[in-house]
Design a protein around this motif. Structure first.
Motif, PDB file in Angstrom:
ATOM      1  N   LEU A  11    -108.207 109.667-143.640  1.00 47.20           N
ATOM      2  CA  LEU A  11    -107.743 108.624-144.553  1.00 47.20           C
ATOM      3  C   LEU A  11    -108.902 107.738-145.015  1.00 47.20           C
ATOM      4  N   GLU A  12    -109.785 107.402-144.114  1.00 45.88           N
ATOM      5  CA  GLU A  12    -110.947 106.596-144.473  1.00 45.88           C
ATOM      6  C   GLU A  12    -111.813 107.326-145.501  1.00 45.88           C
ATOM      7  N   VAL A  15    -110.097 107.267-148.934  1.00 43.45           N
ATOM      8  CA  VAL A  15    -110.273 105.963-149.580  1.00 43.45           C
ATOM      9  C   VAL A  15    -111.684 105.838-150.146  1.00 43.45           C
ATOM     10  N   GLU A  16    -112.677 106.316-149.408  1.00 46.34           N
ATOM     11  CA  GLU A  16    -114.062 106.289-149.899  1.00 46.34           C
ATOM     12  C   GLU A  16    -114.201 107.096-151.186  1.00 46.34           C
ATOM     13  N   LEU A  18    -111.775 107.879-153.363  1.00 46.54           N
ATOM     14  CA  LEU A  18    -111.061 107.192-154.439  1.00 46.54           C
ATOM     15  C   LEU A  18    -111.881 106.025-154.984  1.00 46.54           C
ATOM     16  N   THR A  19    -112.490 105.287-154.097  1.00 44.14           N
ATOM     17  CA  THR A  19    -113.321 104.156-154.508  1.00 44.14           C
ATOM     18  C   THR A  19    -114.521 104.634-155.314  1.00 44.14           C
ATOM     19  N   SER A  41    -107.651 100.038-159.530  1.00 42.71           N
ATOM     20  CA  SER A  41    -107.565 101.477-159.280  1.00 42.71           C
ATOM     21  C   SER A  41    -108.063 102.213-160.520  1.00 42.71           C
TER      22      SER A  41
END
Length: 90
Positions: A11-12, A15-16, A18-19, A41
């Motif tokens: 998950l981390e 998120v990285e 996506l960022t 977003s």
């Protein structure tokens, strides 16, 4: 490593990624003179970009009408009204 650790790590990383993608879109927009607004977003950024492109497109069309409004061959009140109407849609 437990299954929970693996899930959290995955998950981390997600998120990285996506960022990082959001930052690429934001950098592209800024490099081309578009504002990023409050785009939290990638989807927000694309919505922001969509209306800005539409605004620039409307203004370009209105400018064509402005030019035609003073052109000896095409000048008429309708070209002035068209430019005003196009700008009013914004």
């Amino acid at each position: 490593m437990s299954q929970d650790d693996m899930v959290n790590m995955t998950l981390e990383r997600f998120v990285e990624l996506l960022t990082a993608e959001r930052e690429k879109v934001a950098a592209w927009m800024i490099a081309r003179g578009y504002a990023t607004g409050h785009g939290d977003s990638t989807e927000d950024l694309l919505k922001e970009l969509e209306w800005q492109i539409a605004e620039r497109e409307r203004e370009a069309c209105a400018k064509v009408c402005d030019v035609l409004a003073v052109h000896p061959e095409y000048a008429s009140d309708i070209t002035k009204v068209a430019a005003q109407a196009i700008r009013a849609r914004g």
